[in-house]
Write a protein that holds these residues in place. Structure first.
Motif, PDB file in Angstrom:
ATOM      1  N   UNK A  61       0.817  -1.218   0.000  1.00  0.00           N
ATOM      2  CA  UNK A  61       0.000   0.000   0.000  1.00  0.00           C
ATOM      3  C   UNK A  61       0.845   1.260   0.000  1.00  0.00           C
ATOM      4  N   UNK A  62       1.855   1.320   0.843  1.00  0.00           N
ATOM      5  CA  UNK A  62       2.704   2.519   0.880  1.00  0.00           C
ATOM      6  C   UNK A  62       3.385   2.742  -0.473  1.00  0.00           C
ATOM      7  N   UNK A  63       3.819   1.656  -1.107  1.00  0.00           N
ATOM      8  CA  UNK A  63       4.464   1.789  -2.419  1.00  0.00           C
ATOM      9  C   UNK A  63       3.452   2.149  -3.506  1.00  0.00           C
ATOM     10  N   UNK A  64       2.221   1.623  -3.392  1.00  0.00           N
ATOM     11  CA  UNK A  64       1.192   1.972  -4.373  1.00  0.00           C
ATOM     12  C   UNK A  64       0.840   3.454  -4.254  1.00  0.00           C
ATOM     13  N   UNK A  65       0.801   3.980  -3.023  1.00  0.00           N
ATOM     14  CA  UNK A  65       0.558   5.412  -2.825  1.00  0.00           C
ATOM     15  C   UNK A  65       1.694   6.214  -3.452  1.00  0.00           C
ATOM     16  N   UNK A  66       2.926   5.838  -3.139  1.00  0.00           N
ATOM     17  CA  UNK A  66       4.098   6.552  -3.663  1.00  0.00           C
ATOM     18  C   UNK A  66       4.143   6.514  -5.193  1.00  0.00           C
ATOM     19  N   UNK A  67       3.892   5.339  -5.761  1.00  0.00           N
ATOM     20  CA  UNK A  67       3.945   5.190  -7.214  1.00  0.00           C
ATOM     21  C   UNK A  67       2.862   5.978  -7.931  1.00  0.00           C
ATOM     22  N   UNK A  68       1.636   5.937  -7.413  1.00  0.00           N
ATOM     23  CA  UNK A  68       0.556   6.683  -8.074  1.00  0.00           C
ATOM     24  C   UNK A  68       0.754   8.187  -7.903  1.00  0.00           C
ATOM     25  N   UNK A  69       1.329   8.616  -6.775  1.00  0.00           N
ATOM     26  CA  UNK A  69       1.643  10.040  -6.617  1.00  0.00           C
ATOM     27  C   UNK A  69       2.669  10.472  -7.667  1.00  0.00           C
ATOM     28  N   UNK A  70       3.662   9.631  -7.885  1.00  0.00           N
ATOM     29  CA  UNK A  70       4.676   9.926  -8.910  1.00  0.00           C
ATOM     30  C   UNK A  70       4.032  10.008 -10.298  1.00  0.00           C
ATOM     31  N   UNK A  71       3.116   9.083 -10.578  1.00  0.00           N
ATOM     32  CA  UNK A  71       2.431   9.100 -11.875  1.00  0.00           C
ATOM     33  C   UNK A  71       1.642  10.389 -12.046  1.00  0.00           C
ATOM     34  N   UNK A  72       0.971  10.842 -10.992  1.00  0.00           N
ATOM     35  CA  UNK A  72       0.191  12.081 -11.074  1.00  0.00           C
ATOM     36  C   UNK A  72       1.092  13.297 -11.291  1.00  0.00           C
ATOM     37  N   UNK A  73       2.216  13.351 -10.608  1.00  0.00           N
ATOM     38  CA  UNK A  73       3.146  14.476 -10.741  1.00  0.00           C
ATOM     39  C   UNK A  73       3.772  14.554 -12.125  1.00  0.00           C
ATOM     40  N   UNK A  74       3.882  13.409 -12.793  1.00  0.00           N
ATOM     41  CA  UNK A  74       4.535  13.374 -14.096  1.00  0.00           C
ATOM     42  C   UNK A  74       3.561  13.303 -15.261  1.00  0.00           C
ATOM     43  N   UNK A  75       2.323  13.728 -15.005  1.00  0.00           N
ATOM     44  CA  UNK A  75       1.317  13.895 -16.052  1.00  0.00           C
ATOM     45  C   UNK A  75       1.103  12.668 -16.935  1.00  0.00           C
ATOM     46  N   UNK A  76       1.079  11.516 -16.318  1.00  0.00           N
ATOM     47  CA  UNK A  76       0.749  10.320 -17.078  1.00  0.00           C
ATOM     48  C   UNK A  76      -0.750  10.342 -17.324  1.00  0.00           C
ATOM     49  N   UNK A  77      -1.186   9.876 -18.494  1.00  0.00           N
ATOM     50  CA  UNK A  77      -2.592   9.951 -18.882  1.00  0.00           C
ATOM     51  C   UNK A  77      -3.502   9.244 -17.883  1.00  0.00           C
ATOM     52  N   UNK A  78      -4.798   9.397 -18.073  1.00  0.00           N
ATOM     53  CA  UNK A  78      -5.820   8.799 -17.208  1.00  0.00           C
ATOM     54  C   UNK A  78      -5.720   9.324 -15.783  1.00  0.00           C
ATOM     55  N   UNK A  79      -5.595  10.621 -15.674  1.00  0.00           N
ATOM     56  CA  UNK A  79      -5.410  11.263 -14.371  1.00  0.00           C
ATOM     57  C   UNK A  79      -6.551  10.953 -13.400  1.00  0.00           C
ATOM     58  N   UNK A  80      -7.788  10.866 -13.888  1.00  0.00           N
ATOM     59  CA  UNK A  80      -8.926  10.594 -13.001  1.00  0.00           C
ATOM     60  C   UNK A  80      -8.812   9.205 -12.371  1.00  0.00           C
TER      61      UNK A  80
END
Length: 134
Positions: A61-80
């Motif tokens: 869970x902690x890694x999934x939070x960290x990874x998805x935060x990184x994805x959001x910061x780097x403008x990966x598609x499917x932001x919603x």
């Protein structure tokens, strides 16, 4: 014996429901279908080739939070979808809703991978929770 099996199934279904298993599996599959490039992980990349943590067991869970935060910061598609996944993982971590995954609030990992590898880790983790036990 029958009552024990029924009780076990009930507990598993409650745990699976609290973990939003079906929704996470569905949204993760949708992201994987969106043709993320399976390029090699590069520490300095700011793209879909960025390196994301592949969690050690119990620290997902902690890694999934960290990874998805990184994805959001780097403008990966499917932001919603990624925002929903991030909030769901954060809620599960904060409220200890998915006991089989949460051992701590620190992301611990041995390796990093690209977006596709990271999403596959999420998918495999939640499919294992969703798998009926005998």
């Amino acid at each position: 014996m029958l009552s024990y099996l029924l009780f076990s199934c009930l507990l598993l279904s409650v745990q699976a429901q609290n973990c939003s298993v079906r929704e996470i599996i569905r949204y993760t599959k949708r992201l994987l279908d969106e043709s993320f490039v399976s390029c090699p992980c590069r520490e300095t990349a700011v793209s879909s080739c960025s390196c994301l943590p592949i969690a050690e067991p119990g620290h997902e869970l902690a890694c999934f939070v960290e990874g998805t935060e990184h994805m959001l910061k780097n403008n990966i598609s499917s932001k919603a979808i990624i925002t929903w996944l991030n909030l769901t993982f954060q809620t599960q971590l904060d409220r200890n809703l998915c006991e089989s995954l949460a051992r701590g609030d620190q992301c611990r990992y041995h390796t990093k991978g690209n977006v596709k590898e990271f999403l596959n880790k999420i998918l495999r983790t939640y499919q294992a929770i969703n798998k009926p036990r005998a």
